[in-house]
Design an enzyme around this catalytic site. Structure first.
Site, PDB file in Angstrom:
ATOM      1  CE  LYS A  54      -4.277  -1.083   0.029  1.00 35.96           C
ATOM      2  NZ  LYS A  54      -5.472  -0.682  -0.657  1.00 35.96           N
ATOM      3  CB  SER A 304      -1.311  -8.030  -1.122  1.00 37.48           C
ATOM      4  OG  SER A 304      -2.322  -8.611  -0.190  1.00 37.48           O
TER       5      SER A 304
END
Length: 406
Positions: A54, A304
């Site tokens: 992110k 992720s």
């Protein structure tokens, strides 16, 4: 019509991120390769700064603001990973950050976001509800909203993951990643379809928070009425308009996985790959293990993020062991007489089951006089061993009961 992000945008983001983010490793996975019959590699964004990909999109977005906009501060909404990415990026770029998080956001993610310097507001039960509050805050205070996925700069930043993958594994045939709002897979698809249109890009959602299948079928973003998944990082009720345009045009397939499949994937990653990954980061592995997606090797699965609450990790491990048939919880009804428990436990030990927990229960009104229930938690070596243990107990005359759904 929404204008799509281009390869040049992603390359510009990569220049911007040089020295800010890590080039994360691509690690081979022997168990996944064996299951697929060809090479499978893990893109370890769980090793990224702030524990997930992110920060790539957050930094790209905030760096693109004017000096005046940065002085006004930034605001975001997130269950945790985007919050940490925004807090870290804002600190590096000298902007004050306020982050709205759901009231049930994992405590370690809340604490980490505060540690990066952001001010936290706990609002709503979902990211979507927190996002409404963030929009309102931006309007009232003049702060710039840093959307978790639905902005071209964010997509461009996330797309730098794909540039690394194509350099690290030029022969890749399939890239698989989790999907929440769609920022990561949009950025990946932009790069892949520009440089390697033959490579399949596959998205994976948790079945209890799968907004994309219905949206793609409808041809427009559709809002879910409820969300239920341990994969809080991808629990998004509605695709973004910008991300939907990218996914619908560039992504080859979006599939779903169950909670049990996610648990098995997390357990496999811990045991076999020594990878600490959060549920949202493991859905791609879950899809491979479950055979939910057609894959041509070599395949790359994006892990992720790795920001998992230790308490959730404990529950996930237990759930994963249960799903794999290696952890049994059951109740045995037997005569309430001296030596009966010792006899039962001895038989389980003889079958090489490891009793973790045992409890006498006499309060069930359905018990006959002189009867007792013994609740047991037993570790086994797998589904076949579990079946043999239960079958042997029943053959010995014990009444073995499982809870509903057990």
């Amino acid at each position: 019509m929404t204008e799509l992000v281009g390869l040049a945008d992603v390359r510009a983001a990569r220049e911007l991120l040089t020295g800010v983010v890590r080039t994360t490793p691509l690690e081979p996975s022997r168990p996944l390769s064996a299951a697929l019959g060809g090479p499978v590699l893990l893109k370890c964004e769980n090793f990224q700064r702030a524990g997930s990909y992110k920060v790539r999109g957050a930094y790209t977005r905030i760096a693109g603001l004017t000096a005046e906009e940065r002085a006004g501060g930034v605001v975001a909404a997130s269950a945790g990973n985007h919050a940490q990415g925004v807090a870290l990026a804002a600190g590096l770029l000298g902007a004050a950050a306020t982050v709205f998080m759901p009231v049930n956001a994992p405590l370690p993610k809340v604490a980490a976001t505060k540690a990066y310097g952001a001010r936290i507001e706990l609002v709503g039960n979902t990211v979507d509800e927190s996002l409404v509050a963030a929009h309102d805050y931006a309007e009232r205070h003049g702060a710039t909203l840093i959307h978790p996925f639905d902005h071209p700069d964010v997509i461009a930043g996330q797309g730098t993951v794909a540039l690394e993958i194509l350099e690290q594994c030029p022969e890749v045939k399939t890239i698989i990643t989790g999907v929440g709002g769609g920022g990561l897979i949009s950025g990946i698809a932009v790069v892949v379809k520009a440089l390697r249109p033959d490579v399949r890009v596959v998205g994976v959602q948790a079945s209890g928070a799968a907004a994309y299948p219905a949206s793609l079928a409808a041809g427009e973003p559709v809002r879910l009425t409820s969300l239920s998944t341990i994969a809080d990082g991808i629990a998004v009720g509605r695709p973004g308009d910008v991300t939907f345009a990218h996914v619908s045009k560039l992504v080859d397939e979006v599939v779903t996985v169950t909670e049990e499949e996610i648990s098995r994937a997390l357990l496999m990653l811990l045991e076999r790959s020594k990878q600490v990954v959060e549920p949202a980061g493991a859905v791609g592995v879950a899809a491979l293990l479950a055979g939910a997606v057609r894959v041509e090797a070599p395949a790359v699965v994006v892990l992720s993020g790795g920001n998992i609450d230790p308490l959730l990790l404990l529950r996930v491990i237990e759930h994963g062991l249960s799903a794999a048939g290696r952890y049994l919880r059951f109740t045995v009804r037997c005569p309430d007489r001296p030596g009966q428990l010792a006899s039962l436990l001895a038989q389980i030990a003889e079958l090489r089951g490891n009793v973790v927990d045992v409890e006498h229960l006499r309060g069930n009104p359905h018990l006959r006089l002189g009867e007792v229930e013994v609740a047991l938690s037993v570790e086994t070596r797998g589904a076949e061993h579990s079946d043999k243990l239960i079958g042997t107990l029943r053959a010995s005359g014990y009444e073995v009961l499982f809870a509903a759904g057990g």
